[in-house]
Design a protein around this motif. Structure first.
Motif, PDB file in Angstrom:
ATOM      1  N   VAL A 416       0.861  -1.081   0.040  1.00 12.17           N
ATOM      2  CA  VAL A 416      -0.088   0.203  -0.012  1.00 12.17           C
ATOM      3  C   VAL A 416       0.783   1.440  -0.167  1.00 12.17           C
ATOM      4  O   VAL A 416       0.468   2.500  -0.639  1.00 12.17           O
ATOM      5  N   ILE A 417       1.979   1.289   0.587  1.00 13.62           N
ATOM      6  CA  ILE A 417       2.887   2.238   0.699  1.00 13.62           C
ATOM      7  C   ILE A 417       3.500   2.506  -0.931  1.00 13.62           C
ATOM      8  O   ILE A 417       3.559   3.742  -1.249  1.00 13.62           O
ATOM      9  N   GLU A 418       3.692   1.395  -1.650  1.00 11.52           N
ATOM     10  CA  GLU A 418       4.178   1.440  -2.959  1.00 11.52           C
ATOM     11  C   GLU A 418       2.837   2.282  -3.916  1.00 11.52           C
ATOM     12  O   GLU A 418       3.289   3.120  -4.665  1.00 11.52           O
ATOM     13  N   LYS A 419       1.671   1.844  -3.621  1.00  8.89           N
ATOM     14  CA  LYS A 419       0.327   2.322  -4.100  1.00  8.89           C
ATOM     15  C   LYS A 419       0.387   3.838  -4.042  1.00  8.89           C
ATOM     16  O   LYS A 419       0.033   4.611  -4.853  1.00  8.89           O
ATOM     17  N   ALA A 420       0.605   4.185  -2.814  1.00 14.28           N
ATOM     18  CA  ALA A 420       0.410   5.541  -2.373  1.00 14.28           C
ATOM     19  C   ALA A 420       1.691   6.357  -3.299  1.00 14.28           C
ATOM     20  O   ALA A 420       1.374   7.529  -3.565  1.00 14.28           O
ATOM     21  N   LEU A 421       2.802   5.893  -3.211  1.00 13.34           N
ATOM     22  CA  LEU A 421       3.980   6.665  -4.123  1.00 13.34           C
ATOM     23  C   LEU A 421       3.582   6.749  -5.473  1.00 13.34           C
ATOM     24  O   LEU A 421       4.061   7.642  -5.943  1.00 13.34           O
ATOM     25  N   ASN A 422       2.969   5.885  -5.801  1.00 13.70           N
ATOM     26  CA  ASN A 422       2.465   5.918  -7.234  1.00 13.70           C
ATOM     27  C   ASN A 422       1.291   6.729  -7.876  1.00 13.70           C
ATOM     28  O   ASN A 422       0.697   7.166  -9.004  1.00 13.70           O
ATOM     29  N   ASN A 423       0.675   7.371  -6.594  1.00 14.07           N
ATOM     30  CA  ASN A 423      -0.368   8.433  -6.704  1.00 14.07           C
ATOM     31  C   ASN A 423      -0.099   9.728  -6.445  1.00 14.07           C
ATOM     32  O   ASN A 423       0.080  10.059  -5.088  1.00 14.07           O
ATOM     33  N   ARG A 424       0.316  10.487  -7.419  1.00 14.14           N
ATOM     34  CA  ARG A 424       0.761  12.006  -7.170  1.00 14.14           C
ATOM     35  C   ARG A 424       0.004  12.771  -6.483  1.00 14.14           C
ATOM     36  O   ARG A 424       0.517  13.867  -5.913  1.00 14.14           O
TER      37      ARG A 424
END
Length: 428
Positions: A416-424
């Motif tokens: 989920v941290i990675e998903k957050a990083l992918n959401n500008r």
């Protein structure tokens, strides 16, 4: 929780580090079990924060609950002034057994910030007992020691949340923080700033205070153990007492029972809190040497001038004893080692993400330093929507999960941290 309760909370209840006019939305938790928080709508989310480092064995642990229930049938509280009780005596025996032999006098309090206040007051009174009015404390930048006034005065004066109080706080001494990271080579120039400060002010300094190895919310930096060794040598050379603030790192979080063990040095005063009761009820402790305690006690005043109402709370002491009993099985060592290995495997690769400046891992601590500030309003909702509880600050997304977390739950936190990083949109 009803809609009216939600509205009441929004309008009237001040949450940590929040605004009353434009608060970050709060999510209603109705129960917790293991690593899961159950929300009002029935959704379970994985807690990646251990309720700010404290719930190391997970929520609703049967052994901790049993200790609380057993003690509350006897007494939940009794004043500690002129009175003592078995849970406090038992706890202090355990703390003395767990800590270096030098630390054999214990002052119990009810929060980490107060434990730091107590440590600083001890040293001011210690020097007064020796006929010297030393009031300065030396520390390093990027530190954080709590939100009460003395604790704020030794937290970073320029970059911390306490900057707005600068004109009101005692002025202390700040050396540059070390740049040598925990796993990197030692840079001999790191100690220069501190050495200059202590040499120039050695007769004015009451004590040195540091977060050993891990600087918490001042930036989540992990510095080289050699730095602590050099600090200890300088403190001994100038006969200046050394305080270690282990409130966040104590009880296994860094892979050692105490973070200072990474450097194999012993402080003159040790502050403990947070995980001491397994995250069930607030309790803290300040441990010091017999020399410091006796010097204070033999002064004209004849006693240490501090005494919290809930000092030595029996309920808190009883559950702390149960918590230490769990820790003494040494299962935490395996748990923390497994967490660290999984963080290295799955969190560390995020170093290559275009929005990531650095990834830092030590024990059961994982930190992702982003290139931009997080949008707290949006990112908190995003994390909850995706089934996790992570509380970032500034440019840092970090996790300090309960030691009992399973690999699949930890993997979800990382994913989920990675998903957050992918959401500008989640960043400013």
């Amino acid at each position: 929780m009803s809609q009216s309760d939600t509205c009441f909370d929004y309008k009237h209840i001040w949450h940590p580090y929040s605004s009353m006019t434009n608060p970050v939305p709060s999510f209603s938790v109705i129960s917790a079990k293991g690593v899961y928080l159950k929300l009002q709508n029935g959704k379970n989310i994985i807690d990646g924060m251990s309720s700010w480092w404290s719930v190391i064995h997970g929520y609703n642990h049967p052994i901790l609950n049993k200790a609380l229930k057993k003690q509350i049938k006897k007494m939940s509280h009794v004043m500690f002034g002129g009175i003592t009780h078995p849970p406090a005596i038992k706890l202090c025996k355990k703390l003395i057994a767990l800590t270096p032999k030098k630390l054999d006098c214990i002052f119990l309090s009810d929060s980490g910030s107060v434990a730091v206040e107590v440590a600083m007051k001890m040293l001011i009174q210690y020097w007064q007992s020796l006929g010297q009015k030393r009031r300065l404390f030396l520390t390093i930048r990027n530190g954080y020691h709590g939100d009460t006034f003395a604790a704020m005065s030794v937290s970073d004066p320029d970059n911390s949340m306490h900057k707005l109080y600068n004109n009101l706080l005692p002025i202390n001494l700040f050396a540059n923080a070390p740049i040598s990271s925990f796993n990197e080579s030692w840079n001999t120039s790191d100690i220069i700033s501190f050495q200059e400060k202590i040499e120039e002010n050695s007769l004015k300094i009451a004590g040195v205070i540091l977060e050993p190895i891990v600087q918490g919310v001042g930036g989540m930096n992990f510095y080289h153990p050699t730095y602590l060794k050099k600090i200890k040598i300088l403190c001994d050379r100038y006969c200046i007492p050394l305080i270690f603030d282990e409130i966040a790192t104590g009880f296994g979080r860094t892979g050692k029972f105490f973070a200072f063990e990474h450097a194999d040095v012993v402080p003159d005063i040790l502050c403990l809190g947070k995980a001491m009761t397994g995250g069930t009820i607030t309790l803290a402790a300040t441990l010091t040497s017999r020399h410091i305690a006796n010097t204070i006690s033999k002064s004209k005043i004849g006693c240490f001038m501090h005494g919290p109402t809930y000092m030595g709370n029996p309920l808190a002491c009883a559950v702390a004893n149960a918590n230490i009993k769990i820790l003494n099985t040494n299962q935490w060592k395996i748990q923390v080692s497994n967490i660290e290995a999984q963080l290295v495997k799955h969190l560390l690769p995020l170093m290559n993400h275009p929005y990531v400046v650095n990834v830092r891992i030590l024990g059961a601590i994982g930190v992702v330093e982003c290139s931009r500030l997080v949008n707290m309003f949006l990112i908190q909702k995003f994390f909850v929507k995706h089934g996790v509880w992570i509380r970032p600050f500034k440019r840092l997304i970090y996790i300090v999960p309960p030691y009992i977390i399973h690999s699949h739950a930890l993997k979800k936190l990382i994913d989920v941290i990675e998903k957050a990083l992918n959401n500008r949109k989640l960043f400013i």
